[in-house]
Design an enzyme around this catalytic site. Structure first.
Site, short mmCIF file in Angstrom:
data_model
loop_
_atom_site.label_atom_id
_atom_site.label_comp_id
_atom_site.label_asym_id
_atom_site.label_seq_id
_atom_site.Cartn_x
_atom_site.Cartn_y
_atom_site.Cartn_z
CB SER A 93 4.64 -9.00 -16.63
OG SER A 93 3.53 -8.80 -17.49
CB SER A 94 2.38 -13.55 -16.23
OG SER A 94 1.82 -12.56 -15.39
CE LYS A 95 -2.27 -9.45 -15.89
NZ LYS A 95 -3.63 -9.93 -15.92
CG ASP A 96 4.84 -9.86 -22.42
OD1 ASP A 96 4.34 -8.83 -21.94
OD2 ASP A 96 6.05 -9.97 -22.69
NE ARG A 97 3.07 -17.24 -19.47
CZ ARG A 97 3.71 -18.34 -19.88
NH1 ARG A 97 3.22 -19.08 -20.86
NH2 ARG A 97 4.83 -18.72 -19.30
#
Ligand code: PMP
Length: 332
Positions: A41-45
């Site tokens: 997901s984008s949350k890794d960023r």
């Protein structure tokens, strides 16, 4: 050359044009597919940058424990970085979050605490309050506080925004994202406005029942990861030029269509964001000169027993969505 760690694959996700779910729209609608991040997901960023900042500020020391209320995706990113750097992680989730998502967090080595969904944010049983209490009581605990941590929006300003600008060769005219903590829309939106001298229009997508589109009618809904019942500090309240409200049924119909017609098995907040983009493009009569980029935060794998399960859908009042996406069987 061999990579040292899978974390090097965070970011640089593809942007893909939609062709079928956009019928009746003249503008190009393309999606940034964030499930290509290693944690899905984008949350890794935001995870790596939040931990970097905490180490720099002395808030996280060797042997420290990360405690965070998260719908799952931020947890996966944090769990990945935590395990590599020798930290333990505890995640507090509302019970509407699917069992699959909880299992993923446990698989990455984290501990999961489940709390009731249907209580007010200031109720001692709410996932916000339970995580506050754990962070106070556990020695060496660090609470990333994604709802208020400036490293969240900053990571999108520094990565997601520049990627979209470069991948579209500066042709992007509209950016659409769902709003949870608000980090994605604020960081990416501010970058795209800065780089285009304000020419890019930023559109928020919000579940019916959430504060962002209507603070006077806050109630429960089934789309996960987006919408809030309070205003998080990670959200720039001036960033969205317009906020489009989407119902659970509209979001789930689009989520199922993205898988069946575009080959994109994505989550409910992704379906919500695309439904908002299509609605916006139609209401504003966007034409062929315009390019709308929609951010799709995560994969549909975490929703197989919900949005993609006909029995769950019918039990929760979405029989019309099931009927609209049913295909006649080839085998009798
Ligand atoms: N979709 C999903 C599935 C999420 O987990 C999140 C994060 N809560 C979002 C969308 C919203 O992203 P942000 O927190 O950056 O607003």
């Amino acid at each position: 050359m061999l990579q040292e760690t899978i974390a090097e694959n965070i970011g640089n996700t593809p942007i893909v044009k939609l062709h079928h779910v956009t019928e009746g729209v003249r503008a190009t609608i393309a999606v940034k597919v964030e499930y290509f991040n290693p944690g899905g997901s984008s949350k890794d960023r935001i995870a790596e940058r939040i931990i970097d900042a905490a180490e720099r500020d002395g808030k996280l020391k060797p042997g420290g424990i990360i405690v965070e209320p998260t719908s799952g995706n931020t947890g996966v990113g944090l769990a990945l970085v935590a395990q590599q750097r020798g930290y333990r992680a505890i995640f507090v989730l509302p019970d509407k979050v699917s069992e699959t998502k909880r299992a993923v967090l446990r698989a990455y080595g984290a501990e999961v605490v489940v709390t009731p969904t249907d209580v007010a944010p200031d109720d001692p049983r709410s996932y916000y309050r339970v995580s506050d209490r754990l962070a106070e009581q556990i020695p060496g605990a660090f609470k990333p506080n994604q709802y208020f941590n400036p490293a969240g929006p900053r990571s999108h300003y520094e990565t997601t925004g520049p990627e979209i600008w470069a991948q579209t060769d500066g042709a992007v005219t509209h950016f659409v994202a769902g709003i949870g903590t608000g980090g994605t829309i604020s960081g990416t939106g501010n970058y795209l406005k800065d780089v285009s001298d304000g020419a890019v229009t930023v559109i928020g997508a919000d579940p019916e029942g959430s504060i962002y589109s209507n603070p006077d009618n806050i109630h429960g809904y089934n789309i996960e990861g987006v919408g809030e019942d309070f205003m998080p500090g990670a959200y720039d309240q001036h960033i969205a030029d317009e906020i489009v409200q989407i119902t659970d049924a509209e979001a789930f119909l689009m989520t199922r269509r993205l898988a069946a017609e575009e080959g994109l098995l994505v989550g409910g907040s992704s379906g919500m964001a695309v439904a908002a983009a299509v609605k916006y493009a139609k209401t504003h009569d966007l034409d062929e000169t315009q390019t709308v980029v929609v951010l799709l935060p995560d994969s549909g794998r975490g929703y197989l027993e919900k949005i993609f399960n006909d029995d769950w859908m019918i039990d929760h009042g979405y029989a019309d969505v099931v009927a609209a996406t049913a295909r006649p069987s080839i085998v009798d």
